[in-house]
Design an enzyme around this catalytic site. Structure first.
Site: not given
Length: 419
Positions: A90, A145, A165, A195, A242
Site C-alpha cells: 500500500r 479493493n 463498499c 468509488h 473519492y
C-alpha cells in the site's frame, strides 16, 4: 450457519465479529472461520474475536486456520477482505504515483491499478477453491479493493458474488445523525461505479431532504466529502469523497507530500494488535475507529442476512449493470441500490444521469475494462494502456514511467513480470 472471513487476521476483523454478535439475531451464525496465512497475527485477532463473542453472550464458535479449504468447507458465505502485499505494498501504491505528479491513493488512479494487478489473480484462485469446497450456492461478498474491478472478475468467472463498499452506509449514517432520524428511514438515490458515485436524492420516509441538507448543512457536507458546497448545488448531487481526487486533483497531490496514509495505518495496526493481546479486553477499543472501513461490519452483516434470508430489502451494492445505466456495457459492474433476494441482488431502475456525470463514469469504465485485462493477462503494455485510459493520468510520458515503475515495485506479486 457458517461464515468464513478470508483475511481474518486483519485488525478490522473484530468489527465484523462485533457486528455478528450484536446485530441481526435472525442471522443464525454457529461458526466463524477466520482464514489467514499469518498464523501469529491470526491467533491474536482470533483470540480477541472469541472474547468479543463470549462477552456478548453469542454462541458462535471461532475457528482459526491458514487452510482455505478447511475454513471454507460448509460455509454459507465467504467474505473477502484481503490485502495482497500488506501495508508495504500500500505504501508503494500511494507514493509511486506522486513521483509522476499523480494522486497517490490505494484504490483510485495508478495505485488502484497496482492493487488490481496484484489482487485479481489471487482472488480468482481463492474463489475457485471456495467453489470446489463450499459448492455453487455459497455466496462470495467482496470488500477487497478495487471492489468494482474485483467483483467484475468474480462475476465473469461465474461466481456467486456481490461487491460491497462502505461509502453509501457511511453517508446514510451521517445524514441520520445530522437530521436526527433512524437510518432505516433513509433511502439514497446513489449511482455510479465503486468509488465514483453521486447521491442525487436523500429520501426520509419518501420525502427528498437533499435540498434541505444543501441549505442547512452545506458547510458540514462540504467538509464530509472534501468538496465545495456550491459545486454540489450546481451538480444537484453529493459526490462521494473519492470524487475529490478527480475534481481537486492538483490540490490533493500538493497536500500528499507528507507521510502516507499507509504509514499511519501501519502504526494504528501495530497498536491495535498490542491491545488485542490483552486478555482483559472484551470490547472494541476506540482506536479501531481510526483504522478505516466505517460501518462496513453493519453493511456486511446486513447483506449476508438478506442474501441468506431472501429478505428483499434494498441495499447499495456492486452488481452487474445489465440495463441499469444504459450508456454502459451490460457486463460492467455498477454501484447502485438493489433489492437483495436469495437469488442475488436485483438492481433498481436509476433515473438518467446528467452529462457531467455520465462522461466521467463512461471514462472510468473504459479504464476498468483495460485494468481487468492487464490483471488477467499481464504484460507491461496492457498496464500502460490502462494508465493512459485513466482520467487521472492520461498522458503518454506519465503512463510510460508509471507502467515501468508499477511493474518493477510489484514484480514479486506478478508471475508474468518475474518471468
Amino acid at each position: 450457519m457458517k461464515l468464513t472471513i478470508v483475511g481474518g487476521g486483519s485488525t478490522y476483523t473484530p468489527e465484523l465479529v462485533s457486528g455478528i454478535a450484536h446485530q441481526y439475531a435472525d442471522l443464525d451464525v454457529e461458526e466463524i472461520a477466520l482464514v489467514d496465512p499469518d498464523t501469529e497475527r491470526l491467533e491474536v485477532v482470533g483470540g480477541f474475536a472469541r472474547r468479543l463473542l463470549d462477552h456478548a453472550g453469542h454462541p458462535a464458535k471461532v475457528r482459526l486456520t491458514a487452510d482455505l479449504e478447511a475454513g471454507a468447507d460448509g460455509a454459507a458465505a465467504v467474505l473477502l477482505q484481503l490485502r495482497v502485499g500488506g501495508q508495504a505494498a500500500r505504501v508503494t501504491d500511494e507514493t509511486v504515483p506522486l513521483e509522476c505528479g499523480c494522486v497517490g491513493q490505494e484504490t483510485t488512479g495508478a495505485g488502484g491499478l497496482a492493487k488490481a494487478l496484484r489482487t485479481v489473480p489471487v482472488v480468482l484462485d481463492l474463489a475457485e477453491r471456495v467453489r470446489r469446497i463450499a459448492g455453487e450456492k455459497a455466496w462470495i461478498v467482496d470488500f477487497t479493493n478495487p471492489v468494482g474491478i474485483v467483483t467484475r472478475a468474480l462475476l465473469e468467472a461465474g461466481h456467486r458474488a456481490v461487491g460491497l463498499c462502505n461509502v453509501a452506509i457511511t453517508f446514510e449514517r451521517w445524514v441520520a445523525g445530522k437530521l436526527g432520524v433512524a437510518p432505516e428511514t433513509i433511502a439514497l438515490d446513489h449511482a455510479g461505479l465503486n468509488h465514483l458515485t453521486w447521491v442525487r436524492a436523500v429520501r426520509v420516509d419518501g420525502v427528498d431532504v437533499l435540498p434541505r441538507l444543501l441549505s442547512e448543512h452545506a458547510g458540514e457536507l462540504a467538509e464530509h466529502v472534501g468538496l465545495p458546497a456550491e459545486v454540489m448545488r450546481r451538480l444537484g448531487a453529493v459526490p462521494s469523497y473519492y470524487l475529490k481526487y478527480y475534481y481537486r486533483h492538483d490540490a490533493i497531490v500538493a497536500g500528499q507530500r507528507g507521510p502516507s496514509r499507509a504509514e499511519a495505518v501501519s502504526e494504528i495496526e501495530h497498536q491495535l494488535l498490542e491491545l488485542y493481546r490483552d486478555p482483559s479486553l472484551v470490547a472494541k477499543p476506540a482506536l479501531l475507529e481510526q483504522r478505516g472501513g466505517a460501518y462496513y461490519s453493519e453493511a456486511a452483516v446486513r447483506l449476508v442476512a438478506s442474501l441468506l434470508g431472501d429478505k428483499g430489502d434494498v441495499q447499495v451494492v456492486n452488481v452487474r449493470n445489465g440495463a441499469t445505466l444504459p450508456f454502459l456495457p451490460a457486463d460492467a459492474v455498477v454501484e447502485v441500490p438493489a433489492r437483495i433476494t436469495g437469488a442475488g441482488p436485483v438492481p433498481l431502475p436509476v433515473a438518467p444521469l446528467p452529462p457531467a456525470i455520465t462522461g466521467l463514469v463512461a471514462h472510468v469504465t473504459a479504464y476498468e475494462n483495460l485494468a481487468l485485462e492487464a490483471a488477467l493477462h499481464g504484460g507491461r503494455d496492457r498496464v500502460f494502456d490502462a494508465l493512459l485510459a485513466h482520467p487521472l493520468i492520461g498522458q503518454i510520458d506519465q503512463a510510460e514511467t508509471l507502467a515501468d515503475r508499477l511493474v518493477t515495485v510489484n514484480r514479486d506479486f506478478l508471475p508474468w513480470a518475474a518471468a
